[in-house]
Structure formats: C-alpha cells, structure tokens
Design an enzyme around this catalytic site. Sequence first.
Site, mmCIF file in Angstrom:
data_model
loop_
_atom_site.group_PDB
_atom_site.id
_atom_site.type_symbol
_atom_site.label_atom_id
_atom_site.label_comp_id
_atom_site.label_asym_id
_atom_site.label_seq_id
_atom_site.Cartn_x
_atom_site.Cartn_y
_atom_site.Cartn_z
ATOM 1 N N CYS A 1 2.197 4.657 2.687
ATOM 2 C CA CYS A 1 0.997 5.143 3.882
ATOM 3 C C CYS A 1 1.228 6.301 3.123
ATOM 4 C CB CYS A 1 1.355 4.869 4.829
ATOM 5 S SG CYS A 1 2.958 5.752 5.605
ATOM 6 N N ARG B 1 -2.331 9.056 12.866
ATOM 7 C CA ARG B 1 -1.023 10.211 12.646
ATOM 8 C C ARG B 1 -1.685 11.188 13.988
ATOM 9 N NH1 ARG B 1 -2.457 10.985 6.723
ATOM 10 N NH2 ARG B 1 -0.007 11.029 5.560
ATOM 11 N N ASN C 1 5.475 10.837 0.601
ATOM 12 C CA ASN C 1 5.049 12.556 0.592
ATOM 13 C C ASN C 1 6.121 13.068 1.098
ATOM 14 O OD1 ASN C 1 2.427 11.745 0.726
ATOM 15 N ND2 ASN C 1 1.588 12.038 2.540
ATOM 16 N N ASP C 2 7.109 12.749 2.258
ATOM 17 C CA ASP C 2 8.291 13.103 2.663
ATOM 18 C C ASP C 2 9.663 12.446 1.785
ATOM 19 O OD1 ASP C 2 8.105 15.032 4.247
ATOM 20 O OD2 ASP C 2 7.200 13.109 6.213
ATOM 21 N N HIS D 1 -6.098 23.965 1.741
ATOM 22 C CA HIS D 1 -7.106 23.828 2.477
ATOM 23 C C HIS D 1 -8.519 24.109 2.212
ATOM 24 C CE1 HIS D 1 -4.776 23.467 6.697
ATOM 25 N NE2 HIS D 1 -4.242 25.111 6.191
ATOM 26 N N ARG E 1 1.695 5.751 13.852
ATOM 27 C CA ARG E 1 2.715 6.394 14.714
ATOM 28 C C ARG E 1 3.007 7.591 15.866
ATOM 29 N NH1 ARG E 1 3.103 10.440 9.348
ATOM 30 N NH2 ARG E 1 2.419 11.727 10.534
ATOM 31 N N ARG F 1 7.501 20.210 0.265
ATOM 32 C CA ARG F 1 6.419 20.013 -0.830
ATOM 33 C C ARG F 1 5.297 20.296 -0.705
ATOM 34 N NH1 ARG F 1 4.873 14.890 4.189
ATOM 35 N NH2 ARG F 1 2.945 15.898 4.602
ATOM 36 N N GLU G 1 10.826 7.616 4.466
ATOM 37 C CA GLU G 1 10.803 8.642 4.384
ATOM 38 C C GLU G 1 12.022 9.463 3.841
ATOM 39 O OE1 GLU G 1 6.929 10.641 6.018
ATOM 40 O OE2 GLU G 1 8.649 9.651 8.181
HETATM 41 C C1 PEP Z 1 4.606 10.922 4.498
HETATM 42 O O1 PEP Z 1 5.087 11.813 4.503
HETATM 43 O O2 PEP Z 1 4.210 10.030 3.435
HETATM 44 C C2 PEP Z 1 3.398 10.315 5.169
HETATM 45 C C3 PEP Z 1 2.317 9.602 4.668
HETATM 46 O O3 PEP Z 1 3.297 11.343 6.612
HETATM 47 P P1 PEP Z 1 3.484 13.125 6.951
HETATM 48 O O4 PEP Z 1 2.054 13.366 5.028
HETATM 49 O O5 PEP Z 1 1.930 13.027 7.522
HETATM 50 O O6 PEP Z 1 4.034 13.608 6.701
HETATM 51 MG MG MG Z 2 5.882 12.310 6.302
#
Ligand code: PEP
Ligand code: MG
Length: 605
Positions: A509, A302, A461-462, A195, A338, A472, A438
């Site tokens: 994204c 988000r 990210n996912d 954080h 989203r 992650r 994702e």
């Molecule tokens: C991702 O997974 O890359 C994404 C943008 O969504 P979040 O980070 O909100 O899971």
């Molecule tokens: Mg995601």
Amino acid sequence: MDRDARIINGIGVSPGIAIGKAHVLERGSVTVPYYVLTEDESIEGECARFDAAIGRAERDLQEIKEKIRPELREHAHVIEFHQMILRDRLIYDETLRLIREERFNAQWALVRALRKAHEVFGALGDEYIRSRVADVDAVGQQVLRNLSGRTDDWLDGIRERVIVVARDLSPADVGQLRLERTLGLVTDMGGRTSHTSIIARSLNIPAVVGAERATELISTGSVIIVDGAAGKLITNPTEREISHYYERQDEIETYVKEINRKAHLPAQTRDGHHVGVEANIELLEEVVAAKDNGAEGVGLYRTEFFFMNRKELPDEETLYHEYRELAELMAPQPVTMRTLDLGADKLTSWYPRLEEANPALGLRSIRLCLHYLEVFKSQLRAILRASALARNIRLMFPLVSGIGELMEAKRVLNEVREELTAARVPFDEGMQVGVMIEVPSAVAIADLLAREVAFFSVGTNDLIQYSLAIDRGNEHVAYLYEPLHPGVLRFIKQAVDAGHKAGIEVSICGEMAAEPVYTPVILGLEFDRLSMNPQAVPRVKNLISRSVMKDCRKFVRRALQISTAGEIGDQLHDMMIKKFPEEFRVFDPSALMARPALPRFRRDH
Ligand code: PEP
Ligand code: MG
C-alpha cells in the site's frame, strides 16, 4: 516567423500537458518601514494595529479552511498549523514586546520576531518544526501585507483559464485556487512530495515544480507549455511545438479515456494471474473517486486524517458513524482500516507535543496508541461496531516492530471485543486482523508475525525510509530514496515469501504501488493485492492486464541479483519501453526513472 523557444526543466509531479497563458503570481515581498515610535505616538495603538493584522490573518485562514473543497480537506491541518503560528509565543508575544520595550513600529518588530523565530526553529531538534520554517515565513508575509494595508489580487484576481506560475504555493493558496480556471501549475520551489505536488496529482492537474527561475523567466499573459510527465516547461513555444503538444494532449486524453473505460474490469495478467487493486483513502469523500476509478475495495484507510483536522478528539460515536458510512458505501467490497498512525509529521492538537529529537523513531503510530489506551480503545470499539453491518471491514496495525507490540495490540483488541460481547453490542467476530510491514525488524521476523495475523500489508513508504535510514521528508537525502534498491527489494521479497509460506495474503500500500513503472516489479514480487491513490488505479490496472506474469517473475529473479538501484532501473526502463510502447509514448517514463541527482547544498542565509 517562430520566436525563440526556451525550455525550463523542473520536476514533473503530475502528468499531462497544459498549453495556455501563464498567470504569474507576483506576490512580491512588502516593503517594510523601519522606525522607532516617537513620544507622541501611542505604543498601545501600535500594539492594537498589530493585533488587528493578526486577527485579520486568522479570519482569512479560517475562511479558507471553511471553504476548502472536499478533495483538499486532508490538507486543512496545514492551515490550522498556520493559525497556530499566528499566536505562537515566539512571534506574537515577541512582536508585542519589541513594540512596547523597543518602541519599534509593528512591521519592524514583526520582522525582528520572525528572524529570531527562524534561528530558534532552525536550531530545534524537532525535525518537523525545523522543516516548517517556510510556513512561518508564509504567515509572516501574510501579516506584513495586512499591516501595510495591501490587498493583493493573488488567486482571486484570475479571470480566465490559465497556467498558474508561482514561487511556491502554500496549502492555503491551493485551497483558494479556482480549479475550473487552472490548466496547470508551475512553481519555482518544491519536490515530488510537496503539498502542491500531492494536490496537483490528486486533482489531475499537470504540474511541474522545482522549476527554479520560472517566475523570473515567464511573464503573465505569455503562452507556455507544461509537460507534467517530463517535468518540462516551454516558454515562447514555436508553432510546431504547440501543434506537437496539442497532438500529445489528444493522445493522452484518448489513452486515458480508453484505460478509464476498462478500469472496472478485474486486473488479470495476460497469462491469467489475478491481483486485487484497491484504493488508499484518507477521507470518506474519496470513496466516490475510488469507485469511479475501478478500485475493488479500500486497501488502506488512513484513519488519522479524521483526527488531524479537528481540535477536539473525536468521540466513539462520531468515529462509529464515519466508519459505518464508509463500510456501507463500499460494501460488499472490503475496507482495510488502519488504526491511528499519528506522530512524526502527522500531528493533532489533542495530545501534548513531544520534544523528540527523532520523531520518526519516536512515540508514533501503534506505539502512541498503546500509550494512549483510551483513545486506542475508543477507535477499536468504533471499528468493531461498524464491522457488524456489512462484515467487510479488515483491521491492521501500523509500524509494528516486534511480536510483543503486536500481542499487546491484539490483547487490547480482545479486551474491547469482550466488553462489547458483555454489553451485547454486535460486531463481526470473523473480522480479519493484519499488520503493516514497515520496519526492517518486522521483515526479519515476518515468519513469526505471519502466525499471528490474517494478512500483511507492506508499507513501502516507511519500509524504504527505515531500511535505507533516510528521512522520507528530507530533501538532502532524497537522492537515496530508491524503491529499487536491492536491499529494499530483498526485504519485500522476504516479507512476501514469509506471508505466503504461512498461507496468508500479502498486499502493498506504499506509493510504489501507484507508479506504473514499478508494476512489473510488484507483480513479479507476487503481491496478492495492490492499494494506491484512486487516480492511479486505471493506469496500473491497464499495465497489469498487458503484463505476462512469467516475464515479471523472471525480471524480479534477475533484479534480485543486481547490485544497484541504478542498474535495476535501467533494465526496467528498457523492458518497459519495449513492452509498453503505447503507455510510454503517452507518459514519458524518463522523468520517473531518472537517477536522483546528488544534492546541492545551499546556504540560504
Ligand atoms: C507506508 O508507509 O508505505 C504507508 C502506506 O503508510 P503512510 O504513507 O501513511 O506512512
Ligand atoms: Mg507508513
């Protein structure tokens, strides 16, 4: 004469240089008195004393939550989680039981309950709960301090502009930081996604975390230098070092001013290739930052964060007003909304906590929406109604893993459309609908998905988490989280190609889009739009405008033949230093490009 200079290495999580006096937050653990209540001492009196300490902690947290600045509001849910822990059965009821049955004094009873909670939480299958043992400790310490009658100066005691050095900072602590007095942040603990790091980045405060013994080696009042890009602290700096870093600070400020000035120009490579650069936002309040930083729209809203900070489920009207305001504020630029991506680590109190062994693979995101259809439909209705005004809303479904799921989500959307039409409620009939890519299976069937939607948005990210099979948020496997992994790059390429072949737009994204070191790779992968945290927009736009698309394509073609992330990273690093010397004189890329270290397994207890 110069004194000895000493360097402490940590993880640079928010670039920039801070030079100033340190303020070490020595919260110290409170001494815990251990005794058994005598026959004369009132058990109920001790219980009441404990209850009062809990009540005070609750009020303190509530006050922090209410006073939290808009830019930190997305972190308020963690404070709510701390409030929940205070009355958790394992801690609250167990402490009272120990006071009543064992006649322990309140502090001892609480310490025993905390120890037990540690064991229980640690053994739970729920990864989210397991990883929250630190929160339990933070809450426990807060109540122990109240019981001992100690009020510490903590953050309120800071009267001048300082570099805050702490063992760790909880979201509640950061919520109390006087930002105007905070030159930099240093913590012994933490990683890139903790954080403190996220908050420091979003507030542009230079920060180094994971600087293991910083609180021991630095004393309050001593001058230190924080290099937030290189992840370096210099204690007792020499005069030469101080002037060198002042120069670097000037250089960064001049550079940042320069790129901020150009941030409102369209992002176009030197050979004329245009890409859209948009912002990821979690709350309405971030629209200002998105616009100020030159974002050309919202590429990812988000929506779940609006649900996370409240006890009650927001109703359709509340959502409609929020979405409408966002669409109007951004118009005519697009807003990609989203649908709810709740579950795993994004929890709210209105749906029952599920006992899942692997929440990241569980009932989350679109799956959860298709399970709680009324919640899903109410959000879709609010989005559609908001789309009628400026007609700038695009909608996307997260975590889609197969055609069946997408068709079901689209079926629900159509049902809502029909209901609105029947009720003569206006909406944008041409609103574009897309999917996030994702999950590896979505990549494998990207050609099939592309026939059903107007655009793809790759959530790296996912996608990295699921394609490399690494959680992650798990620090033990953080060294395997490699955006340049050939498997990840091939997956991304496959998804982009499938989208383009079907004639639809493809965006990215995930966090990867926000790191300037990856910009040439992202360009070479042929994304049409990039979406990132607002603060990253000027730097990324600057790199795009200085890149040559032909070179980026060539780099990616070569990279796709290389077998390891390390080698791709080395080549990227060399190319970046050659092509963008100014950028990398200012922002040291070595910290970002460093090979992740193998984990050191620790036994804490
Ligand atoms: C991702 O997974 O890359 C994404 C943008 O969504 P979040 O980070 O909100 O899971
Ligand atoms: Mg995601």
